[in-house]
Design an enzyme around this catalytic site. Structure first.
Site, PDB file in Angstrom:
ATOM      1  NE  ARG A 422      -3.809   0.071   2.230  1.00 54.00           N
ATOM      2  CZ  ARG A 422      -4.185  -0.807   3.164  1.00 54.00           C
ATOM      3  NH1 ARG A 422      -3.621  -0.777   4.343  1.00 54.00           N
ATOM      4  NH2 ARG A 422      -5.108  -1.702   2.912  1.00 54.00           N
ATOM      5  CG  HIS A 452       4.383  -8.678   4.702  1.00 55.86           C
ATOM      6  ND1 HIS A 452       4.674  -8.895   6.032  1.00 55.86           N
ATOM      7  CD2 HIS A 452       4.369  -7.339   4.546  1.00 55.86           C
ATOM      8  CE1 HIS A 452       4.808  -7.738   6.654  1.00 55.86           C
ATOM      9  NE2 HIS A 452       4.639  -6.774   5.772  1.00 55.86           N
ATOM     10  CE1 TYR A 485       9.645   2.970  10.084  1.00 58.36           C
ATOM     11  CE2 TYR A 485       8.911   0.855   9.238  1.00 58.36           C
ATOM     12  CZ  TYR A 485       8.735   2.221   9.359  1.00 58.36           C
ATOM     13  OH  TYR A 485       7.660   2.818   8.772  1.00 58.36           O
ATOM     14  NE  ARG A 581       4.592   0.492  15.795  1.00 57.67           N
ATOM     15  CZ  ARG A 581       4.773  -0.172  14.669  1.00 57.67           C
ATOM     16  NH1 ARG A 581       5.864  -0.866  14.487  1.00 57.67           N
ATOM     17  NH2 ARG A 581       3.851  -0.159  13.719  1.00 57.67           N
TER      18      ARG A 581
END
Length: 731
Positions: A422, A452, A485, A581
């Site tokens: 996306r 993914h 990240y 998270r």
């Protein structure tokens, strides 16, 4: 293992454990939190960091900007989805028992609360910034010199780009793009005293904030700059008033199962997304009622949220001010370390990996090692093949360059490019085109499932045979996000890993479903059953009186069946510590259901992104006997059932201990960036005792200690790594 299968029913297990006299909460939707509201609660935690007094001022502004960007995406995807369900009369009930209409109403209410908080924080930060010499001005007076500069800048850079448009029957209402900002002007023509309404849509290529040159940092938003010079735009008119608005549109792309050409479909779908239904209309200032009515009528605001504010719209644009060159108002710069293990082998990635497996923790250790792994493969004459999955690679990707170089060097290169990533669909289409032109075999994977999994494999000729080197990641092959990240990269040359990855690529490229794997569990085939098998083993250990504990770290937990499995474990006496998270639909601390489950969320300088599972396996955690996994999958139905994901057991003792006893344990011990989830859905910050030694910041810990990836040289020099230990009851 791929052949693992579900072994028991979690609801039946809980029902057997729950005393008959107590209400059977195991069947009630009340055992879950709402997914959308849980996400909004997460964004409130992000927003709270904008008020964190321990952060430098511009970093607090950055968190405000991030909360705005997060909220924009949530509204254009998740809120748009709810509105679409209502328009199509889809009455699908969420796991917590709410209809789409009930969810949309609750979500709208929470969004308005968050928006009000954002505005209050912005007002406070604006004042603090001014005290530090960074001013954001609007209608107020500026010096004569600055006023002249603004006028010259407007006439030279803005005026030629904007296009005023009269709003009347002779002029069709213009299209307002997603995230587009416009200004409505109420005017009176001096010649005949006629009332006129004009609109200016601000081109998205223009900067969100304009900085006046000079030592003093003075910023003005682009909309304020335009309104300030309205008389230059409309000579011969009296300006009676103006109002700024912003539009958010449905930005999701739905896949049609019968799409014959996925590439062509996405190219047209991206265009359609820009014209999606309006989901949110934001209005700023004293908006003219007639202009507001016109916008409402022309934009087709079916199920849309209208937000009126006297403050700033488009909080994400504040990121431009964050770039102000004031290092004292930002975090101290941090340069990731290059892994010592690779340096000890003179930069030869293959030699280091051949010796033994290596785990890298980004961003504390440089993502450059992943790029160097592929660069070395591209130029090594003994490398004959490279295979790579690409979910997100960024706009300036060294990964893509390495794959192109390898193909141009005559190597067999296969890239699985995920078009359904996306908001990266367009970039991925561009990468796919470049890769194909260079001779890379580009595969787009499954129509229904996103690929993914983050994995690459390099096949190298060595001696009389071939050796396969593999990289597994919990994050994307994206050089920008790899700096902010926290993720894990694992390199191995284990033959069984190479065989499994080969089967994985055959599954993606040729739809050849592997019947057996030696290491990997792959969704949607076997990842869920493997997790269930491990959870059930902990239940059995608890019932047998053995130590039984589950530690897990992920971004989101929403799958109801997996949550029920964890409830069953809790009811059996398994201690469960979860670091989640973002979204968490599991309700902890409910007697008879989840009293043995603790959930915490970590929000800090870096975005926690790695996914880890650890199972005690009959011993107190942390332990060498524990079963430890890293994975690309979150605890969501889409990851377990509708995506190609990987779950990898860590059998290398060193790597096992590093991930369990350092990374996972540090997450559990953190106090300075942690929030704990209550049974009612609220989060509270971790409380630190009067003894400052009890405070622990996991990001600071990893920033100030030698890397976890083979510390050889660092330890030999005498620099020791503080050993982490878990004190029962301090989580």
């Amino acid at each position: 293992m791929l052949e693992a299968r579900e072994t028991s029913n979690p609801v039946a297990t809980m029902a057997a454990i729950t005393p008959a006299s107590e209400p059977d909460i195991t069947q009630s939707p009340a055992r879950f939190f709402n997914r959308e509201l849980s996400w909004l609660t997460f964004n409130q935690r992000v927003l709270a960091e904008a008020e964190n007094p321990h952060y430098p001022l511009l970093e607090r502004l950055r968190f405000l900007s991030i909360s705005g960007s997060n909220l924009d995406e949530f509204m254009t995807v998740r809120v748009a989805g709810l509105a679409g369900q209502i328009r199509r009369s889809i009455d699908e009930i969420s796991i917590d028992g709410m209809t789409p209409t009930q969810q949309l109403s609750a979500v709208h209410e929470r969004i308005l609360e968050i928006e009000a908080t954002q505005q209050a924080i912005w007002r406070s930060l604006k004042d603090e910034l001014a005290e530090c010499g960074i001013r954001v001005v609007g209608e107020e007076r500026v010096s004569a010199a600055n006023d002249r500069w603004l006028k010259d800048y407007f006439l030279g850079h803005i005026m030629p780009v904007i296009t005023p448009q009269a709003i009347d029957p002779a002029h069709p209402f213009p299209f307002v793009a997603n995230t587009g900002i416009g200004v409505m002007f109420s005017l009176t023509r001096a010649a005949d005293n006629t009332a006129v309404m004009e609109m200016i849509l601000i081109p998205q290529a223009l900067p969100r904030f304009v900085r006046i040159p000079g030592p003093d940092a003075i910023y003005m938003s682009i909309e304020d700059l335009i309104c300030r010079h309205a008389e230059e735009i409309f000579p011969g008119f009296k300006v009676n008033g103006h109002g700024v608005f912003r539009v958010l549109r449905d930005s999701d792309i739905e896949i049609e199962e019968d799409a014959e050409d996925l590439v062509r479909y996405y190219r047209t779908a991206i265009q359609r997304r820009r014209r999606g239904m309006v989901i949110v209309l934001q209005l700023q200032g004293r908006f003219n009622p007639a202009a507001e009515e016109l916008l409402r009528a022309q934009l087709g605001l079916d199920k849309a949220l209208i937000i009126k504010t006297g403050g700033l719209i488009g909080m994400a644009g504040l990121s431009g001010i964050v770039e102000e060159d004031r290092p004292e108002l930002k975090f101290e710069p941090y340069s990731p370390r290059y892994p010592e293990r690779i340096l000890e082998h003179d930069g030869d990635c293959f030699a280091a990996i051949r010796e033994k497996g290596i785990v890298i923790q980004h961003p504390f250790e440089s993502f450059e090692v992943v790029i160097d792994f592929l660069k070395q493969a591209a130029r090594d004459p003994d490398v004959i093949a490279i295979k790579q999955t690409l979910y997100r690679a960024g706009k300036q990707s060294a990964i893509i360059a390495a794959l192109i170089a390898a193909a141009e060097a005559g190597k067999s290169v296969t890239a699985v490019v995920e078009l359904k990533a996306r908001f990266d669909e367009e970039q991925n289409l561009l990468w796919a085109s470049q890769l194909e032109r260079a001779g890379v075999q580009v595969i787009y994977g499954f129509v229904d499932w996103k690929t993914h999994a983050k994995v690459s494999m390099v096949v190298r000729r060595e001696g009389d045979g071939y050796r396969t080197y593999c990289h597994f990641g919990t994050g994307n092959y994206h050089p920008v996000t790899a700096r902010i990240y926290t993720d894990l990269s694992y390199f191995t040359a284990a033959p069984e890993a190479g065989r499994d990855v080969g089967k994985l690529f055959n599954f993606i490229t040729g739809y050849i479903e592997p019947k057996h794997t030696e290491l990997l569990s792959i969704s949607p085939i076997s990842l869920r059953p493997t997790l269930y098998q491990c959870i059930d083993a902990e239940i059995a250990n608890a019932q047998a009186g053995k130590p039984a504990t589950i530690w897990a770290k992920m971004n989101s937990l929403t799958d109801p069946d997996l949550i029920d499995r964890l409830y069953a474990a809790s009811s059996a006496g398994v201690e469960i510590l979860l670091v989640i998270r973002g979204i968490c639909c599991l309700r902890p601390g409910i007697e008879g259901l989840s009293e043995n489950i603790t959930v915490k969320s970590i929000i800090g300088r870096f975005l926690e992104h790695a996914r880890i599972w650890a199972f005690a396996n009959g011993s107190e955690l942390p332990s060498r006997k524990a079963r430890v996994f890293i994975t690309s999958a979150d605890g969501m139905s889409r990851n377990l059932d509708r995506r190609v994901e990987l779950l990898l057991p860590l059998r290398n003792k060193t790597v096992h201990d590093q991930v369990l006893g350092q990374v996972m344990l540090a997450n559990l011990l953190d106090t300075e960036q942690s929030w704990f989830l209550e049974a009612d859905g609220d989060y509270h910050r971790a409380k630190v005792g009067e003894d400052e030694d009890e405070a622990f910041n996991l990001h600071s810990y990893f920033m100030t200690n030698p890397s976890i990836s083979g510390r050889g040289a660092s330890l030999a020099s005498g620099r020791k790594v503080p050993k982490l230990s878990l004190r029962r009851g301090n989580i």
